[in-house]
Design a protein around this motif. Structure first.
Motif, PDB file in Angstrom:
ATOM      1  N   LYS A   1      -7.586  11.163 -10.249  1.00 37.36           N
ATOM      2  CA  LYS A   1      -7.577   9.733  -9.946  1.00 37.36           C
ATOM      3  C   LYS A   1      -6.342   9.086 -10.583  1.00 37.36           C
TER       4      LYS A   1
ATOM      5  N   GLU B   1       0.819  -1.227   0.000  1.00 38.92           N
ATOM      6  CA  GLU B   1       0.000   0.000   0.000  1.00 38.92           C
ATOM      7  C   GLU B   1       0.844   1.266   0.000  1.00 38.92           C
TER       8      GLU B   1
ATOM      9  N   MET C   1      -0.412   9.807  -5.527  1.00 40.91           N
ATOM     10  CA  MET C   1      -1.802   9.357  -5.396  1.00 40.91           C
ATOM     11  C   MET C   1      -2.437   9.986  -4.159  1.00 40.91           C
ATOM     12  N   GLU C   2      -1.671   9.946  -3.065  1.00 43.15           N
ATOM     13  CA  GLU C   2      -2.182  10.473  -1.798  1.00 43.15           C
ATOM     14  C   GLU C   2      -2.297  11.998  -1.856  1.00 43.15           C
ATOM     15  N   GLU C   3      -1.286  12.635  -2.428  1.00 39.43           N
ATOM     16  CA  GLU C   3      -1.269  14.099  -2.473  1.00 39.43           C
ATOM     17  C   GLU C   3      -2.380  14.662  -3.351  1.00 39.43           C
TER      18      GLU C   3
ATOM     19  N   SER D   1      -7.853  -2.247  -7.769  1.00 36.43           N
ATOM     20  CA  SER D   1      -7.450  -1.109  -6.937  1.00 36.43           C
ATOM     21  C   SER D   1      -8.698  -0.382  -6.459  1.00 36.43           C
ATOM     22  N   ASN D   2      -8.475   0.599  -5.616  1.00 35.38           N
ATOM     23  CA  ASN D   2      -9.614   1.419  -5.168  1.00 35.38           C
ATOM     24  C   ASN D   2      -9.590   2.789  -5.840  1.00 35.38           C
ATOM     25  N   ALA D   3      -9.045   2.821  -7.081  1.00 29.59           N
ATOM     26  CA  ALA D   3      -8.882   4.098  -7.778  1.00 29.59           C
ATOM     27  C   ALA D   3     -10.217   4.718  -8.179  1.00 29.59           C
TER      28      ALA D   3
ATOM     29  N   LYS E   1      -5.246  13.105  -4.020  1.00 25.93           N
ATOM     30  CA  LYS E   1      -6.501  12.424  -3.704  1.00 25.93           C
ATOM     31  C   LYS E   1      -7.668  13.409  -3.725  1.00 25.93           C
ATOM     32  N   GLY E   2      -8.761  13.026  -4.360  1.00 25.71           N
ATOM     33  CA  GLY E   2      -9.912  13.912  -4.456  1.00 25.71           C
ATOM     34  C   GLY E   2      -9.830  14.891  -5.615  1.00 25.71           C
ATOM     35  N   GLU E   3      -8.654  14.944  -6.282  1.00 26.21           N
ATOM     36  CA  GLU E   3      -8.483  15.843  -7.434  1.00 26.21           C
ATOM     37  C   GLU E   3      -8.289  15.053  -8.733  1.00 26.21           C
TER      38      GLU E   3
ATOM     39  N   GLN F   1      -7.383  11.215 -15.791  1.00 30.37           N
ATOM     40  CA  GLN F   1      -7.036  10.166 -14.834  1.00 30.37           C
ATOM     41  C   GLN F   1      -5.839   9.398 -15.387  1.00 30.37           C
TER      42      GLN F   1
END
Length: 560
Positions: free
Chosen positions: A422, A71, A414-416, A346-348, A418-420, A389
Motif C-alpha cells: 500500500k 490521478e 502505486m499502480e504496479e 486517498s484511497n490507499a 497494487k494489491g501487494e 506501507q
C-alpha cells in the motif's frame, strides 16, 4: 502602535535575522520548505530564550504555491491567497529602493511571535503592494521563488537593501546582521554605504549561514542584469570587488563581507570549505523547536514525566523514566491520526498495524524520492518478511521538471504494486501535514545523494516523537546516528573509497537488507527492542538536536 515601539524601538543590542522565507504558521504561506521552517524555529527558540532578535523577511502575498496532484501524479501550481491583516499589523513606515529608474515604495507588517515564557520576537514582513507603485512593482513580494531572474533580484533588493533601511526607519539599534543564506546578502552592500565603504566595519556586523552544496541554491546574476535592475542603487565596482568579477554571486558577497561564516552540520562545514577554499567556515548543526514539533500525545507524556522539557529540551535525556507501554501507546495514537488522515485524503486503505515508512521533503533529483523502488523484486521480498506501507509527500519546484516526474513515478509504482504494497502520496505538504507525518510513521526514510544534504531537520522532528530514522550518512545524521541504537544508516560512511556506482549499490543493499533482516523482525517480533530504539531516539537525538542548543551556539560563537 505604542506596543510596537516597546517591541521594536527600544535601544540596546539586537540581532537582525534576515531570511528569504520564515515559516511561522500553517495559515501564513511565507515558506517553501526546510529553510523557512528552520527560520521559524529560530524565531521560536529565540523567543523562548529571551534573545534580542528581530526577524526580517518578505510577505509573499500569494505564498510559494498550492500544490494539486491529479490521478496520474501530475503536479499543477496555484496561488495561495491569504490576508496578512488577519495575523499582523501594518506599520506606519515606508522606505524606498531604486529599481529600473524608479523608486519602489516598501512598507512593513509586524508579526509578533509570543513564547510560552511570555517573551516576544518581532518579525518584519516587507511588502511592495503599496499605492503609488506600478503594478509590476506591487507584485515583487507576491510569490516566493517565483518569476524570472529580474524578479528574483528585485526580491533580494527588497529583502537586503530594503530590510536594512526599514530597520533604520523603525529606530532599531542593530549590532549583528545574520544572513540566513545568500538571498539577503545585498544588505552588506547597504551597510557598506552606511559605513563609508569600510569593509572591516561591515564584517564586524555580519554573520552568514550557508545552507546547501547544491549549485542552484547559490544565486548568481549577470552584471548586465544588475546594472539594469539596481540602477542608481548599484556600486558596480564594490559588487565586483566583493561579489565576483564576472557575475554577482550572492554567496560570495556574503562570504567576503562577514566575519563569522558557518555551515549547518559538521559535514556541511567540510563540504563548504572545499566549495569555498580560503574562507574560514565554522559549523553550527541545525536543530528543531522541540515544543512545536512534538505531537500532542507525546507532549502530554513529557509534561507528566519530564516537567520543564518544553523550555529545556535537554531534559528529554530522561525519557527512560516513561514506561515503555505509554511510549508505545502515544505513538499508536499519533499513527492512528495519520492513517485516518491519509485514508480520508486517498484511497490507499492503510491500516494501523502495518510497519509504516514515511518520506516527505522537496521532490528533486538529489533527494532520490523513488530510491526505495530501485529493485522491485527485492522490495517485494522485504514485504514478504513483514508487511510494509509507504507514505510520500512533497512539492517539486514549478520549474523542476525532473522533480515533477518523480511524483508521477510514485503514482506509477502505486499502480504496479497494487494489491501487494500500500502506497499513498499526499499533496500540498505543509506544516500541519509535516506534524502528522513526523509523529505518525514508524520509520523516517531519507536517502539523498551524498554529500548534497547540508543538514536536514525532518529526521530530528521524527526523533522527537520516537520515530526511528533510517538515513544515508550525510548532513546531521552523521552526528546523530549510533547504528542500531538511535536508528540505522543506509550505506557506507562518507570517507569510503568507492565509486558513485559502488556506493549506490551498497546503499541499496543496506536499504533492503536492514529492512528485511533487522527492522521488520524487531517491529513485528521484538517490540521491546523497537520501543528501545524509540526511547534512544528521544534520549540521544531530541535532547541535543533542538533549536535551543542551536541558538545558544549562535549567541556564543557568532553574535557575541
Amino acid at each position: 502602535m505604542e506596543n510596537m515601539h516597546k517591541v521594536i524601538g527600544h535601544k540596546g543590542w539586537k540581532i537582525a535575522y534576515f531570511s528569504m522565507e520564515i515559516g511561522l504558521k500553517n495559515e501564513m504561506p511565507t515558506y517553501s520548505g526546510g529553510l523557512g521552517i528552520l527560520a521559524g524555529d529560530t524565531i521560536r527558540a529565540s523567543a523562548d530564550l529571551g534573545l534580542p532578535l528581530i526577524g526580517v523577511t518578505l510577505l509573499n502575498r500569494k505564498g510559494y504555491f498550492l500544490q494539486k496532484v491529479d490521478e496520474a501524479g501530475r503536479q499543477t501550481e496555484h496561488h495561495q491567497e491569504w490576508s496578512p491583516s488577519d495575523y499582523m499589523d501594518l506599520l506606519p513606515y515606508e522606505i524606498t529602493v531604486r529599481m529600473q529608474k524608479r523608486d519602489v515604495r516598501i512598507r512593513a507588517w509586524l508579526y509578533e511571535h509570543q513564547s510560552l515564557t511570555g517573551s516576544k520576537i518581532p518579525v518584519i514582513f516587507l511588502d511592495t503592494d503599496v499605492e503609488g507603485n506600478s503594478l509590476e512593482d506591487r507584485m515583487i513580494t507576491d510569490s516566493l521563488y517565483g518569476g524570472d531572474r529580474s524578479y528574483r533580484l528585485k526580491q533580494e533588493m527588497v529583502l537586503g537593501i530594503g530590510g536594512v533601511r526599514m530597520l533604520n526607519s523603525l529606530g532599531c539599534s542593530i549590532t549583528k546582521y545574520h544572513m540566513n543564506e545568500g538571498h539577503s546578502s545585498l544588505l552588506a552592500i547597504e551597510l557598506l554605504r552606511q559605513n563609508n565603504m569600510q569593509p572591516e566595519r561591515v564584517r564586524e556586523e555580519c554573520v552568514f549561514t550557508t545552507h546547501t552544496p547544491i549549485e542552484s541554491g547559490h544565486d548568481r546574476f549577470s552584471h548586465d542584469l544588475v546594472l539594469d535592475v539596481m540602477d542608481e542603487d548599484v556600486d558596480l565596482d564594490a559588487l565586483k570587488q566583493y561579489g565576483g568579477e564576472y557575475e554577482l554571486n550572492m554567496t560570495l558577497l556574503a562570504l567576503n563581507l562577514s566575519n563569522y561564516i558557518n555551515g549547518v552540520a559538521k559535514r556541511h562545514r567540510d563540504v563548504s570549505r572545499k566549495m569555498f577554499p580560503g574562507y574560514e567556515i565554522s559549523s553550527i548543526t541545525n536543530g528543531v523547536h522541540s515544543y512545536t514539533w512534538v505531537c500532542p500525545y507525546f507532549r502530554k507524556l513529557y509534561d507528566r514525566y519530564i516537567p520543564g522539557w518544553a523550555n529545556e529540551p535537554e531534559l528529554l535525556v530522561r525519557v527512560q523514566s516513561i514506561p515503555d507501554n505509554e511510549v508505545w501507546d502515544a505513538h499508536m495514537l499519533a499513527k492512528k491520526e495519520l492513517i485516518d488522515h491519509v485514508n480520508s485524503r486517498s484511497n490507499a486503505g492503510l491500516d494501523y498495524d502495518t510497519l509504516t515508512i514515511g518520506f516527505a521533503r522537496r521532490f528533486t533529483e538529489y533527494k532520490r524520492p523513488t530510491f526505495i523502488f530501485s529493485e522491485l523484486d527485492r522490495l517485494r521480498k522485504v514485504n514478504e518478511a513483514g508487511k510494509i506501507q509507504l507514505i510520500f509527500a512533497g512539492k517539486a519546484h514549478p520549474r523542476d521538471t525532473m522533480g515533477k516526474a518523480f511524483i508521477e513515478k510514485i503514482f506509477q509504482y502505486m499502480e504496479e504494486l497494487k494489491g501487494e504494497i500500500k502506497i499513498a502520496y499526499l499533496e500540498n505538504y505543509d506544516i500541519d501535514l509535516a506534524m502528522k507525518m513526523v509523529s505518525g510513521v514508524d520509520i523516517w526514510l531519507n536517502n539523498p545523494r551524498k554529500p548534497l544534504e547540508a543538514s536536514g531537520t525532518s529526521g530530528m522532528k521524527a526523533a522527537h516523537n520516537g520515530v526511528v530514522n533510517f538515513s544515508v550518512l550525510d548532513g546531521w545524521w552523521i552526528e546523530g546516528c549510533v547504528e542500531g541504537m538511535t536508528g540505522f544508516a543506509i550505506g557506507p560512511k562518507p570517507e569510503v573509497d568507492k565509486t558513485l556506482e559502488q556506493i549506490e549499490k551498497m546503499e541499496l543493499d543496506d536499504l533492503y537488507n536492514k529492512l528485511e533482516y533487522i527492522m521488520i523482525p524487531k517491529y513485528y517480533c521484538r517490540r521491546d527492542e523497537w520501543v528501545s530504539l524509540m526511547n534512544n531516539s528521544i534520549e540521544m537525538i531530541a535532547y541535543y538536536f533542538n533549536s535551543h542548543r542551536m541558538m545558544r551556539h549562535y549567541v556564543t560563537e557568532a553574535y557575541l
